[in-house]
Design a protein around this motif. Structure first.
Motif, PDB file in Angstrom:
ATOM      1  N   ASN A  33      29.545 -18.035 -44.379  1.00 50.15           N
ATOM      2  CA  ASN A  33      29.982 -17.690 -43.027  1.00 50.15           C
ATOM      3  C   ASN A  33      30.812 -16.419 -43.055  1.00 50.15           C
ATOM      4  O   ASN A  33      31.736 -16.271 -43.857  1.00 50.15           O
ATOM      5  N   ASN A  34      30.441 -15.486 -42.174  1.00 54.45           N
ATOM      6  CA  ASN A  34      31.219 -14.278 -41.936  1.00 54.45           C
ATOM      7  C   ASN A  34      31.966 -14.450 -40.621  1.00 54.45           C
ATOM      8  O   ASN A  34      31.374 -14.817 -39.608  1.00 54.45           O
ATOM      9  N   ASN A  35      33.250 -14.164 -40.652  1.00 54.47           N
ATOM     10  CA  ASN A  35      34.074 -14.317 -39.460  1.00 54.47           C
ATOM     11  C   ASN A  35      34.588 -12.977 -38.955  1.00 54.47           C
ATOM     12  O   ASN A  35      35.396 -12.916 -38.037  1.00 54.47           O
ATOM     13  N   GLY A  36      34.131 -11.881 -39.593  1.00 58.68           N
ATOM     14  CA  GLY A  36      34.674 -10.588 -39.227  1.00 58.68           C
ATOM     15  C   GLY A  36      36.157 -10.532 -39.546  1.00 58.68           C
ATOM     16  O   GLY A  36      36.648 -11.225 -40.430  1.00 58.68           O
ATOM     17  N   PHE A  37      36.863  -9.691 -38.812  1.00 60.40           N
ATOM     18  CA  PHE A  37      38.290  -9.513 -39.062  1.00 60.40           C
ATOM     19  C   PHE A  37      39.050  -9.683 -37.754  1.00 60.40           C
ATOM     20  O   PHE A  37      38.634  -9.200 -36.715  1.00 60.40           O
ATOM     21  N   ASN A  38      40.171 -10.408 -37.840  1.00 60.21           N
ATOM     22  CA  ASN A  38      40.938 -10.818 -36.672  1.00 60.21           C
ATOM     23  C   ASN A  38      40.060 -11.634 -35.731  1.00 60.21           C
ATOM     24  O   ASN A  38      40.024 -11.408 -34.528  1.00 60.21           O
ATOM     25  N   LYS A  39      39.337 -12.583 -36.331  1.00 62.38           N
ATOM     26  CA  LYS A  39      38.514 -13.541 -35.586  1.00 62.38           C
ATOM     27  C   LYS A  39      37.478 -12.846 -34.711  1.00 62.38           C
ATOM     28  O   LYS A  39      37.439 -12.980 -33.491  1.00 62.38           O
ATOM     29  N   SER A  40      36.580 -12.127 -35.362  1.00 62.33           N
ATOM     30  CA  SER A  40      35.534 -11.409 -34.632  1.00 62.33           C
ATOM     31  C   SER A  40      34.379 -12.302 -34.218  1.00 62.33           C
ATOM     32  O   SER A  40      33.519 -11.871 -33.445  1.00 62.33           O
ATOM     33  N   TRP A  91      18.220  -9.429 -27.298  1.00 69.33           N
ATOM     34  CA  TRP A  91      19.267  -8.726 -28.040  1.00 69.33           C
ATOM     35  C   TRP A  91      19.117  -8.872 -29.543  1.00 69.33           C
ATOM     36  O   TRP A  91      18.708  -9.903 -30.051  1.00 69.33           O
ATOM     37  N   THR A  92      19.444  -7.791 -30.228  1.00 69.96           N
ATOM     38  CA  THR A  92      19.491  -7.782 -31.684  1.00 69.96           C
ATOM     39  C   THR A  92      20.852  -7.243 -32.103  1.00 69.96           C
ATOM     40  O   THR A  92      21.284  -6.182 -31.635  1.00 69.96           O
ATOM     41  N   TYR A  93      21.522  -7.989 -32.943  1.00 66.70           N
ATOM     42  CA  TYR A  93      22.825  -7.590 -33.450  1.00 66.70           C
ATOM     43  C   TYR A  93      22.628  -6.483 -34.472  1.00 66.70           C
ATOM     44  O   TYR A  93      22.040  -6.689 -35.523  1.00 66.70           O
ATOM     45  N   LYS A  94      23.139  -5.279 -34.163  1.00 65.81           N
ATOM     46  CA  LYS A  94      22.859  -4.119 -34.995  1.00 65.81           C
ATOM     47  C   LYS A  94      24.065  -3.588 -35.766  1.00 65.81           C
ATOM     48  O   LYS A  94      23.903  -3.086 -36.883  1.00 65.81           O
ATOM     49  N   VAL A  95      25.259  -3.659 -35.166  1.00 62.22           N
ATOM     50  CA  VAL A  95      26.394  -2.939 -35.753  1.00 62.22           C
ATOM     51  C   VAL A  95      27.681  -3.738 -35.581  1.00 62.22           C
ATOM     52  O   VAL A  95      27.922  -4.333 -34.521  1.00 62.22           O
ATOM     53  N   TYR A  96      28.504  -3.729 -36.628  1.00 64.23           N
ATOM     54  CA  TYR A  96      29.887  -4.210 -36.553  1.00 64.23           C
ATOM     55  C   TYR A  96      30.774  -2.984 -36.691  1.00 64.23           C
ATOM     56  O   TYR A  96      30.728  -2.285 -37.712  1.00 64.23           O
ATOM     57  N   THR A  97      31.596  -2.689 -35.693  1.00 66.33           N
ATOM     58  CA  THR A  97      32.243  -1.376 -35.611  1.00 66.33           C
ATOM     59  C   THR A  97      33.661  -1.317 -36.170  1.00 66.33           C
ATOM     60  O   THR A  97      34.310  -0.274 -36.091  1.00 66.33           O
ATOM     61  N   LEU A  98      34.172  -2.408 -36.754  1.00 66.22           N
ATOM     62  CA  LEU A  98      35.556  -2.463 -37.228  1.00 66.22           C
ATOM     63  C   LEU A  98      35.602  -2.367 -38.751  1.00 66.22           C
ATOM     64  O   LEU A  98      34.902  -3.102 -39.444  1.00 66.22           O
ATOM     65  N   ASN A  99      36.441  -1.467 -39.273  1.00 65.09           N
ATOM     66  CA  ASN A  99      36.616  -1.338 -40.720  1.00 65.09           C
ATOM     67  C   ASN A  99      38.098  -1.476 -41.064  1.00 65.09           C
ATOM     68  O   ASN A  99      38.868  -0.518 -40.964  1.00 65.09           O
ATOM     69  N   PRO A 100      38.534  -2.684 -41.483  1.00 65.64           N
ATOM     70  CA  PRO A 100      39.957  -2.899 -41.751  1.00 65.64           C
ATOM     71  C   PRO A 100      40.435  -2.265 -43.047  1.00 65.64           C
ATOM     72  O   PRO A 100      41.644  -2.137 -43.260  1.00 65.64           O
ATOM     73  N   PHE A 101      39.520  -1.890 -43.919  1.00 65.41           N
ATOM     74  CA  PHE A 101      39.912  -1.301 -45.198  1.00 65.41           C
ATOM     75  C   PHE A 101      40.209   0.189 -45.062  1.00 65.41           C
ATOM     76  O   PHE A 101      41.177   0.692 -45.625  1.00 65.41           O
ATOM     77  N   LYS A 102      39.412   0.890 -44.296  1.00 64.61           N
ATOM     78  CA  LYS A 102      39.662   2.309 -44.072  1.00 64.61           C
ATOM     79  C   LYS A 102      40.679   2.525 -42.966  1.00 64.61           C
ATOM     80  O   LYS A 102      41.467   3.482 -43.008  1.00 64.61           O
ATOM     81  N   TYR A 103      40.698   1.602 -41.964  1.00 64.78           N
ATOM     82  CA  TYR A 103      41.597   1.756 -40.816  1.00 64.78           C
ATOM     83  C   TYR A 103      42.396   0.465 -40.592  1.00 64.78           C
ATOM     84  O   TYR A 103      42.179  -0.260 -39.626  1.00 64.78           O
ATOM     85  N   PRO A 104      43.331   0.163 -41.503  1.00 64.40           N
ATOM     86  CA  PRO A 104      44.090  -1.088 -41.377  1.00 64.40           C
ATOM     87  C   PRO A 104      45.010  -1.131 -40.159  1.00 64.40           C
ATOM     88  O   PRO A 104      45.499  -2.208 -39.805  1.00 64.40           O
ATOM     89  N   GLN A 105      45.258   0.008 -39.523  1.00 65.02           N
ATOM     90  CA  GLN A 105      46.082   0.010 -38.323  1.00 65.02           C
ATOM     91  C   GLN A 105      45.251   0.019 -37.041  1.00 65.02           C
ATOM     92  O   GLN A 105      45.797   0.228 -35.953  1.00 65.02           O
ATOM     93  N   ASP A 106      43.975  -0.215 -37.153  1.00 64.86           N
ATOM     94  CA  ASP A 106      43.123  -0.324 -35.964  1.00 64.86           C
ATOM     95  C   ASP A 106      43.751  -1.335 -35.001  1.00 64.86           C
ATOM     96  O   ASP A 106      44.024  -2.474 -35.381  1.00 64.86           O
ATOM     97  N   PRO A 107      44.000  -0.946 -33.741  1.00 66.48           N
ATOM     98  CA  PRO A 107      44.629  -1.878 -32.796  1.00 66.48           C
ATOM     99  C   PRO A 107      43.882  -3.193 -32.627  1.00 66.48           C
ATOM    100  O   PRO A 107      44.490  -4.204 -32.263  1.00 66.48           O
ATOM    101  N   ARG A 108      42.589  -3.217 -32.890  1.00 66.50           N
ATOM    102  CA  ARG A 108      41.842  -4.468 -32.767  1.00 66.50           C
ATOM    103  C   ARG A 108      42.271  -5.504 -33.799  1.00 66.50           C
ATOM    104  O   ARG A 108      42.003  -6.703 -33.634  1.00 66.50           O
ATOM    105  N   LEU A 109      42.929  -5.053 -34.872  1.00 67.61           N
ATOM    106  CA  LEU A 109      43.437  -5.972 -35.883  1.00 67.61           C
ATOM    107  C   LEU A 109      44.806  -6.530 -35.523  1.00 67.61           C
ATOM    108  O   LEU A 109      45.260  -7.490 -36.145  1.00 67.61           O
ATOM    109  N   HIS A 110      45.454  -5.948 -34.534  1.00 64.59           N
ATOM    110  CA  HIS A 110      46.836  -6.299 -34.216  1.00 64.59           C
ATOM    111  C   HIS A 110      47.034  -6.763 -32.782  1.00 64.59           C
ATOM    112  O   HIS A 110      48.118  -7.230 -32.428  1.00 64.59           O
ATOM    113  N   THR A 111      46.018  -6.629 -31.950  1.00 64.45           N
ATOM    114  CA  THR A 111      46.102  -7.023 -30.551  1.00 64.45           C
ATOM    115  C   THR A 111      44.854  -7.836 -30.199  1.00 64.45           C
ATOM    116  O   THR A 111      44.004  -8.083 -31.051  1.00 64.45           O
ATOM    117  N   SER A 112      44.734  -8.211 -28.939  1.00 64.69           N
ATOM    118  CA  SER A 112      43.569  -8.984 -28.484  1.00 64.69           C
ATOM    119  C   SER A 112      42.902  -8.260 -27.315  1.00 64.69           C
ATOM    120  O   SER A 112      43.044  -8.658 -26.159  1.00 64.69           O
TER     121      SER A 112
END
Length: 740
Positions: free
Chosen positions: A360-367, A423-444
């Motif tokens: 199971n993949n859950n993405g990051f910050n409950k994606s 629909w076809t799932y094509k892209v996951y746009t969040l990268n927590p390793f390169k951008y650990p301060q991405d607001p999507r990791l810290h907000t909702s």
């Protein structure tokens, strides 16, 4: 008026059923409803509908002959019924015959703990949702029972079976294989099926062997042993910060051990009696799940930069002998591109007796949930998706409705296919390793607005409370499909600081601020803030087609206009407080909520509460009681071309109140909170045209719509309209398609 009244009364039964379902599985409620509640709801609904009918009598109603529409969806493999893929999977256990048991903290419709098999949802465990109960991040099973980690908080009723006020029980709860809780002597909770482990920390691992149940108690740095039948403690042994547990064929335990507050981890080896054995694995970064495989293999999910399942031979001292998944996961090759062997945010791993592996993949910050089965050779057998939670969708206008974005994902839509298969799932746009301060990791965040500015793509995200606006840019040559943090606009909260806590670094101590990623590294650096002290009140956000930002403040001078000052050398949109324009709220509104401006026609659409139709209390989750259109806005006109009353429940219950609006082509679209019906108005006149709701393709139901951009509309080049609507109860986004 009589015909309208009769028509609406005929719909009461259907609407009552919808509301009952939503109440049973509400965002905050319990799972039990009394007869008195239902009786009161029925009477109240009658009153509300009579009130709506009287308002409708003042509005000229038109109809569209032969109007038909199609309901589709994206983001969840299952589009209707109770057996849809849950919002998130935090933990997973797989039996020898391939049955999968899952657990998670929260699922909107009450499916925190699920049972899956052969690519299908079988059922959900009962009575986890509501009454201050939540799931957890550990699950296991034997031939008779399922054991899940969960928590029980206090309630206001002071009943037996609940902790005292201010306390939380972190428990293990026992269920039979049909998903019904099973009490035991000395059990806790309202039905005596809960075993209290701690009041300080969640249960972090579970496993069974024979008649023993092993429980990781990270708060006490011990693994406790209980009898699986009596649920009485029979032993314990010390392990520092224990996590997930796997049982090898010899009956010994392999336990994830992490250093608190870090991603540093190792796998330690113990006998059933608590004797520490010499074998261990020390080269794993952020191990999140563990399972045995065949007779002499151990699978360890590494959620660090490798994003792989590591395979160890544990016959003697563990030696890594293989991996499953592409190294660096979804960030390998073209970053963000979804492929079967590109993993991301791994929370669960397991195997069956024939060698199949489940991840199971859950993405990051409950994606969201992305559950996959692989053959022993690594070929994907099936995939179940439950990707959207508190989210909506918007399309890249350049794609004419084909490329659709949510806050984390990009989908490709083929409208020639049947509903739900488009629909076809094509892209996951969040990268927590390169951008650990991405607001999507810290907000909702939620509610995307996708824009092309000077031909370049940008993703804007708001949140449920209108407190911020996030900005993302795309740079395929360096980051593939990843959305790069580019900017953030934040309003002041009632404590004088925009965001509490340590994130983001260097933020101004008070007032609101604008952050722009001046050096292009996606991090919040010291010299990248512009601050102001304007007015501490949240409000609606809008990004127009030129890239200008607009905000409402619910005050007399409650419109802020941030003209785009161009793009900087890194491609970030530039907004400043020195260039801000302040507009007075048109006098027709007393409490302004929503704003949409279209520079190509110089047309402004506003919504809010008026003197004629005031608010019932603060009621922050609705767009008001009226919509108004203003032509020649930039020339100073503040006299509306038209005003129209939209559904609003003056009792404050929001049964039929309007949650969000969106303007596209010739129409204004509005969606209600609890009934999730779409009301359509003529953009030229404000006249009501028709309304529609979830069709049979999604079982005729939807959860509440309660985010500021819970509806987004788009007119395609062929004249067809797409209307995206939040539907988080069942973990998807609804798509309506029609032409008028």
């Amino acid at each position: 008026m009589k015909n309208i009244f009769i028509s609406q009364i005929k719909n009461i039964s259907h609407k009552l059923n919808q509301i009952i379902r939503n109440s049973i599985q509400s965002r905050y409620g319990g799972t039990k409803i009394s007869f008195n509640f239902l009786l009161g709801l029925t009477c109240g609904l009658m009153v509300i509908f009579v009130g709506m009918t009287m308002d409708s009598a003042t509005t000229e109603t038109t109809t569209v002959a032969g109007f038909t529409y199609e309901t589709s969806w994206l983001g969840n493999t299952i589009g209707k019924g109770k057996l849809r893929v849950q919002n998130n999977v935090e933990a997973m256990y797989v039996t020898t015959n391939g049955k999968i048991y899952t657990n998670s903290y929260w699922d909107e419709a009450g499916g925190e703990a699920g049972i899956y098999k052969d690519g299908k949802v079988i059922s959900f465990l009962e009575d986890i949702h509501g009454w201050n109960r939540l799931g957890g991040k550990a699950v296991t099973a034997n031939s008779k029972y399922i054991y899940i980690a969960m928590s029980q908080s206090a309630t206001n009723n002071g009943k037996d079976g609940y902790p005292p006020k201010g306390k939380i029980w972190y428990c293990v709860r026992r269920y039979n294989l049909a998903g019904k809780s099973v009490p035991f002597p000395g059990g806790n909770g309202w039905d005596k099926s809960m075993l209290i482990i701690s009041d300080k920390h969640e249960v972090t691992g579970l496993a069974t062997v024979g008649d023993k149940l092993f429980i990781s108690n990270a708060a006490a740095n011990i693994v406790q042993i209980y009898n699986t039948k009596t649920m009485q403690e029979i032993g314990k042994f010390a392990v520092t910060n224990p996590g997930g547990i796997a049982i090898d064929p010899q009956g010994d335990l392999w336990i994830i051990q992490t250093k608190k507050g870090t991603m540093v981890g190792q796998i330690v080896h113990y006998s059933q009696t608590g004797k520490k054995l010499p074998q261990q694995i020390v080269d794993v970064v952020d191990p999140t799940a563990i399972a045995t495989y065949r007779q002499d293999r151990l699978l360890v999910a590494e959620n660090g930069i490798r994003q792989q399942v590591l395979i160890y031979n544990i016959e003697n001292q563990p030696v890594q002998v293989g991996t499953l998944g592409t190294e660096n996961g979804i960030y390998s090759g073209v970053p963000g591109e979804v492929q079967s062997l590109k993993l991301y945010g791994i929370t669960g791993v397991g195997t069956d007796s024939t060698g199949n592996i489940y991840i199971n993949n859950n993405g990051f910050n409950k994606s969201g949930t992305d559950l996959r089965k692989f053959s022993e050779s690594g070929k994907q057998q099936w995939q179940l998706l439950g990707l959207t939670f508190v989210d909506n969708a918007d399309t890249d206008p350049k794609s004419d409705g084909v490329d659709v974005f949510t806050k984390h994902e990009k989908y490709l839509i083929d409208y020639s296919k049947p509903s739900g298969k488009q629909w076809t799932y094509k892209v996951y746009t969040l990268n927590p390793f390169k951008y650990p301060q991405d607001p999507r990791l810290h907000t909702s965040p939620d509610g995307p607005i996708f824009r092309r500015i000077q031909g370049r793509p940008f993703l804007f995200l708001t949140d449920m409370f209108g407190s911020l606006l996030q900005i993302y840019r795309f740079q395929p040559t360096t980051d593939g499909n990843i959305a790069i943090p580019a900017g953030l606009l934040v309003v002041t909260n009632d404590k004088g600081k925009s965001i509490q806590g340590n994130w983001p670094p260097y933020q101004p101590a008070k007032g609101e601020w604008i952050w722009r990623d001046k050096n292009g590294n996606g991090a919040f650096d010291q010299n990248e803030y512009d601050s102001s002290e304007d007015y501490p009140y949240i409000g609606g956000w809008w990004v127009d087609t030129k890239g200008d930002v607009w905000k409402t403040l619910r005050t007399e001078d409650g419109i802020r206009h941030y003209p785009l000052q161009g793009l900087d050398s890194k491609g970030n949109p530039i907004y400043t407080y020195t260039s801000i324009q302040k507009h007075k709220t048109p006098s027709v509104f007393k409490d302004l909520r929503h704003i949409e401006y279209f520079p190509e026609t110089d047309t402004m659409y506003l919504s809010g509460f008026t003197a004629a139709h005031p608010a019932s209390g603060d009621d922050t989750r609705v767009i008001g009681s009226e919509i108004a259109r203003f032509d020649n806005w930039s020339k100073g006109n503040r006299t509306p071309k038209w005003r129209t009353v939209v559904p609003y429940d003056s009792t404050g219950k929001r049964e039929v109140s309007t949650a969000a609006i969106s303007v596209a082509g010739d129409y204004v679209f509005a969606v209600t909170v609890k009934t999730a019906e779409v009301y359509v108005y003529k953009a030229a006149t404000g006249k009501f045209v028709l309304k529609f709701g979830p069709g049979p393709e999604v079982g005729g139901e939807s959860g509440w719509v309660d985010i500021p951009h819970g509806i987004r509309a788009f007119r395609r080049a062929n004249g067809e309209y797409l209307v995206f609507a939040e539907e988080n109860m069942n973990g998807k986004v609804i798509i309506y398609r029609f032409s008028m």
